[in-house]
Structure formats: C-alpha cells, structure tokens
Design an enzyme around this catalytic site. Structure first.
Site, mmCIF file in Angstrom:
data_model
loop_
_atom_site.group_PDB
_atom_site.id
_atom_site.type_symbol
_atom_site.label_atom_id
_atom_site.label_comp_id
_atom_site.label_asym_id
_atom_site.label_seq_id
_atom_site.Cartn_x
_atom_site.Cartn_y
_atom_site.Cartn_z
ATOM 1 N N HIS A 8 0.820 -1.209 0.000
ATOM 2 C CA HIS A 8 0.000 0.000 0.000
ATOM 3 C C HIS A 8 0.858 1.265 0.000
ATOM 4 O O HIS A 8 2.032 1.252 0.398
ATOM 5 C CB HIS A 8 -0.911 0.009 1.224
ATOM 6 C CG HIS A 8 -0.130 0.043 2.523
ATOM 7 N ND1 HIS A 8 0.426 1.201 3.034
ATOM 8 C CD2 HIS A 8 0.192 -0.939 3.395
ATOM 9 C CE1 HIS A 8 1.056 0.933 4.157
ATOM 10 N NE2 HIS A 8 0.931 -0.360 4.402
ATOM 11 N N THR B 174 1.691 6.148 4.484
ATOM 12 C CA THR B 174 0.828 6.801 5.475
ATOM 13 C C THR B 174 1.694 7.731 6.326
ATOM 14 O O THR B 174 2.926 7.666 6.288
ATOM 15 C CB THR B 174 0.154 5.772 6.404
ATOM 16 O OG1 THR B 174 1.163 5.192 7.261
ATOM 17 C CG2 THR B 174 -0.527 4.667 5.610
ATOM 18 N N ASN C 98 3.840 5.617 8.485
ATOM 19 C CA ASN C 98 5.000 5.090 7.771
ATOM 20 C C ASN C 98 6.113 6.128 7.725
ATOM 21 O O ASN C 98 7.291 5.824 7.961
ATOM 22 C CB ASN C 98 4.641 4.708 6.339
ATOM 23 C CG ASN C 98 3.724 3.507 6.240
ATOM 24 O OD1 ASN C 98 2.841 3.450 5.395
ATOM 25 N ND2 ASN C 98 3.921 2.518 7.109
ATOM 26 N N GLU D 231 -1.672 -6.742 7.856
ATOM 27 C CA GLU D 231 -0.374 -6.799 8.526
ATOM 28 C C GLU D 231 -0.538 -7.527 9.853
ATOM 29 O O GLU D 231 -1.665 -7.681 10.363
ATOM 30 C CB GLU D 231 0.143 -5.367 8.744
ATOM 31 C CG GLU D 231 1.506 -5.250 9.418
ATOM 32 C CD GLU D 231 2.616 -5.936 8.640
ATOM 33 O OE1 GLU D 231 2.773 -7.165 8.850
ATOM 34 O OE2 GLU D 231 3.307 -5.270 7.854
ATOM 35 N N GLY E 20 3.807 -4.872 4.271
ATOM 36 C CA GLY E 20 5.175 -5.365 4.186
ATOM 37 C C GLY E 20 5.360 -6.771 4.720
ATOM 38 O O GLY E 20 5.958 -7.627 4.055
#
Length: 287
Positions: A53, A56, A59, A128, A199
């Site tokens: 994705h 964010t 992130n 996730e 991830g």
C-alpha cells in the site's frame, strides 16, 4: 515451530497452484484448440503482482501500523495513482486486498484505472500482523518502554509483540488466502492477479513461493507504494523453477528526471532467465 510454520504455509500449497494452473490450461486448450505454450515469450505464465500500500503518516514517522486503520497520506495517494498507471495495460483478472483502509484505498485507485469489471476481493486475511501494545510507536519508543520484551525482533517465530498476534496466526490466515486463490474457478487465460497488502505478509508470501527460510524475510525490502511480481511457471522438467521473481520493490521515482522504469517492459521476457536477471532483482538498499 519450523514444522508448524511449514504446515501453516506449506510449499505444497504453492505447488497446488501450479498443478491447478497447468490442468486448467490443458482443459482450455483441449476445448478451444488454441495453444498458449510459448515459453520463449513467457506468455504461458501467470503473474502475481504484489503491491505494498501507499505511504501513510505513520510510515513516514516510522511508527508500527499493524492493525491500526491509518489512511493514506497525500504522498501515498500519489504513489497509488502511479501504481495504477503501471498496471493499467496489464491483463488482470482479480485484485485481492487487505481490508485496512490504507490497502483498500490503494486497491480502489488501481481498480478505478483498470478494465471495467475487474473483481476486487477484500479480506482481513491480507492484513499486517497485529503489533498489540507496540502499535503507533517507533522502534526507539518500543525499546525504551518494553525493555526485556523485544524477543520478536530476534526470533519472531517464537516471540510475539506484547498483546499482539503470533506469527503462526498470520501464517495461518495467509495460507487460507493462498488456498482461496489456488482453488478459484478462474481459467489461467483470464489474466494475472494483483495482491495489495502490507510489508510483513508480502515478505512472508515471497519467502513461501521462492522457498526461502522465513528468517531471511528481512533481506527483502518492500517500501510503501512499491510494486513486485512473481511469475508462476507451468510444470516443467524435474528440478526446474516453478516461480521466478520478476520484480522487486519497484517504486515511483521522487527525483526529477528519473522516472521509474515501467514493469510492463518485462512482459516479453516473462518466465525466462534473461527476464529474471534483467528485471527481477532491484537493489533499493538494505534494511
């Protein structure tokens, strides 16, 4: 634990995908009289496009997101639109996505620029791992607040984040999602598959399909907004590879005058050693 992991995300599940693919291809060719066996051009492979994705705010701040439902940032939406352009000309039959908003929004942007009628299948199975008490924290904050509870970073198969999800549980739901793809009724001639996830799940998926030990997952860098791809090959000679890493961590360039190379250029060399060597591995730095 290693045996348990093997049962949860077994290599035979991936093999079943290849066997089902080959059987369906044979049945279609028998009915239509049209052959798709063109190994030199790689056109008889099926590609799994693996999308992490878009970015964010968490992130960008290097905070652990896990199951926290954090939306895309403005940059993340730019990345999603770039991903959509890269996949726009591809023959995609189905798009699978995590139900978390950062993945779902990325998937919706990709779908909006794809051919009409593209199936989008949303599932919590592609989430996730749940980081429990660590969610929203940076590693420095975790190391300070949870001294003596950091075993997950050294041995994630044996240790879990405090109040979080065991790795075995994530493996189990990933295995169920892989089984759903393997058992889908789609003909191999229907096109490729896109998986929009996170991830951790994508690294685990790559390790499983490529036969890599799970402890080596950290050697696979998958940044937010990145595109990777696995080519599933028909059953061939004994010992021949059944999957090839075709792309890894391809991203939109943020440097002026340095546009990212489109993954579409690899279609002509799908399933070949030359294609894997020239386009498969892209070093974007080490973790």
């Amino acid at each position: 634990m290693q045996q348990q992991v093997a049962l949860l995300l077994p290599g035979r599940l991936v093999c079943d995908m290849f066997l089902r693919y080959e059987k369906q291809r044979f049945m279609v060719e028998a009915k239509t009289g049209v052959t798709t066996a063109k190994n030199s051009e790689g056109q008889n492979t099926r590609r799994l496009w693996l999308v992490r994705h878009g970015l964010t705010e968490w992130n960008a701040q290097q905070r652990f997101c896990g199951h926290s439902d954090i939306p895309l940032s403005a940059q993340g939406r730019v990345q999603a639109r770039w991903l959509a352009r890269q996949l726009q000309e591809e023959a995609i039959s189905t798009l699978y996505t995590s139900d978390l908003v950062r993945a779902r929004e990325t998937a919706e942007i990709i779908a909006s620029q794809s051919a009409p009628g593209l199936q989008v299948k949303v599932s919590a199975g592609w989430r996730e791992i749940d980081f429990g008490a660590w969610e929203g924290l940076t590693y420095a904050e975790i190391a300070e607040q949870f001294k003596g509870q950091l075993g997950f970073f050294a041995d994630p198969e044996q240790c879990s984040p405090p109040g979080g999800e065991p790795l075995a549980q994530m493996l189990q739901r990933l295995g169920a999602e892989l089984a759903a793809i393997a058992c889908s009724g789609n003909s191999p001639m229907d096109g490729d598959v896109v998986i929009v996830s996170h991830g951790g799940p994508l690294r685990i998926l790559l390790c499983s399909i490529l036969g890599m030990p799970l402890e080596r997952q950290w050697q696979l860098r998958l940044d937010p907004g990145s595109l990777s791809a696995i080519d599933l090959l028909p059953i061939g000679e004994p010992g021949a590879p059944r999957a090839i890493l075709a792309l890894l961590n391809v991203q939109r360039s943020t440097r002026a005058g340095h546009a990212a190379k489109s993954p579409v250029s690899t279609r002509a060399t799908r399933g070949t050693k030359a294609g894997a060597a020239s386009e498969g591995l892209r070093e974007e730095g080490a973790l």
